[in-house]
Write a protein that holds these residues in place. Sequence first.
Motif, PDB file in Angstrom:
ATOM      1  N   ALA A  62       0.852  -1.200   0.000  1.00  0.00           N
ATOM      2  CA  ALA A  62       0.000   0.000   0.000  1.00  0.00           C
ATOM      3  C   ALA A  62       0.881   1.242   0.000  1.00  0.00           C
ATOM      4  N   ASP A 108      -2.812  -6.485  -2.792  1.00  0.00           N
ATOM      5  CA  ASP A 108      -2.887  -5.032  -2.959  1.00  0.00           C
ATOM      6  C   ASP A 108      -3.853  -4.502  -1.905  1.00  0.00           C
ATOM      7  N   GLY A 110      -3.707  -1.190  -0.796  1.00  0.00           N
ATOM      8  CA  GLY A 110      -4.015   0.217  -1.029  1.00  0.00           C
ATOM      9  C   GLY A 110      -2.943   0.908  -1.852  1.00  0.00           C
ATOM     10  N   ASP A 123      -6.700  -8.484  -5.154  1.00  0.00           N
ATOM     11  CA  ASP A 123      -7.158  -7.097  -5.073  1.00  0.00           C
ATOM     12  C   ASP A 123      -8.035  -6.911  -3.840  1.00  0.00           C
ATOM     13  N   LYS A 125      -7.807  -3.687  -2.376  1.00  0.00           N
ATOM     14  CA  LYS A 125      -7.526  -2.258  -2.252  1.00  0.00           C
ATOM     15  C   LYS A 125      -8.649  -1.543  -1.496  1.00  0.00           C
ATOM     16  N   LYS A 128      -6.615   4.308  -2.782  1.00  0.00           N
ATOM     17  CA  LYS A 128      -5.301   4.493  -3.407  1.00  0.00           C
ATOM     18  C   LYS A 128      -4.368   5.284  -2.485  1.00  0.00           C
TER      19      LYS A 128
END
Length: 346
Positions: A62, A108, A110, A123, A125, A128
């Motif tokens: 992240a 993932d 972030g 994923d 997330k 972002k």
Amino acid sequence: MMKFNIKPLDRSLQPAVREKIDNLTKPKGSLGRLEELAEKIALILHTLSPILKHPHNVLFAADHGILEEGVSVSPKEVTWQQLSHFSKGGAGINFLCEQHGFKLVLVDAGVDYDIPKGHGIIDMKVRKGTRNFLHEPAMTKEELELCIERGASVVKEIHRTTGCNIISFGEMGSGNTSPSAVWMHLFTGIELEKCIGAGAGLDTPGIRHKYEVLSKAVANYSGGEDPESKIAWFGGYEMAMAMGAMMQAAELGMIILVDGFIMTSVILAATQFYPQILDYAIFGHQGDESGHKRMLDAMGARAILHLDLRLGEGSGAVCAYPIVESAVRMINRMDSFQSVNVTKYF
């Protein structure tokens, strides 16, 4: 926040474990740390004949808003570039996982980039990258909760599908020694300046600037005194996700191999809710980041290795695995004095 049923270790087997170790064909205590490790592993797995099953290293990635303040020499794009690199098999953690039989899982949490599908990266997330905690909370409490739930779900699925009982965690996130240093300061009471190091390679003026930024950020804090508020204000998505993963692993009775400075700060944060999580932790290495030894000392922890590592990714934990494996082989493979008719010589 999500609750976990983390039980203190059942130590009813401890006398039998110690008797078994002490009666192996060696002077009592002569295999040092291997004996300590074997005892701890036997207690975690609650058996006199422990077996390590399907080791995994879960790497959470992240980005961090505090990077805007120039606290790291690593630019933000390195996070997604390295995550992509991990998926192709050519990074440091790849050769270590391959060498020691670990399955590498990439998440993932972030990353500030749209990771293309089809690279084997899970994923999860949340956003972002976190916000800049110099000016506002890095994440909301709702985002923290989501991270904990998602991190826990990764471990639960690994355990369910593979029977894994030993797991390590790594991270990738440019600038993440900054939130780690703040967590260390807040949860140990150690002076902030002693918690801050070079990270990915800051020089002396860079370290001073990092200290000034983090000092101001701590002074600006206006959240609650509860650990949840502090973790959310200063944390990273990959760190919070790893915290949920560690707590889930402990609930499932798995061995947690703890990596370097950042993952040590994560388990430190987890102890604010479940101090007994340390019963399930084996610290792989003492890293080269300033403050790591102080943080280990604050928890009464001692690392297996000290190789001056500061890579992250879970590298130190995976590097320590052969020592852990040796401890298990010792308790399972060595003969006892009685079985081979050797006179005890101590």
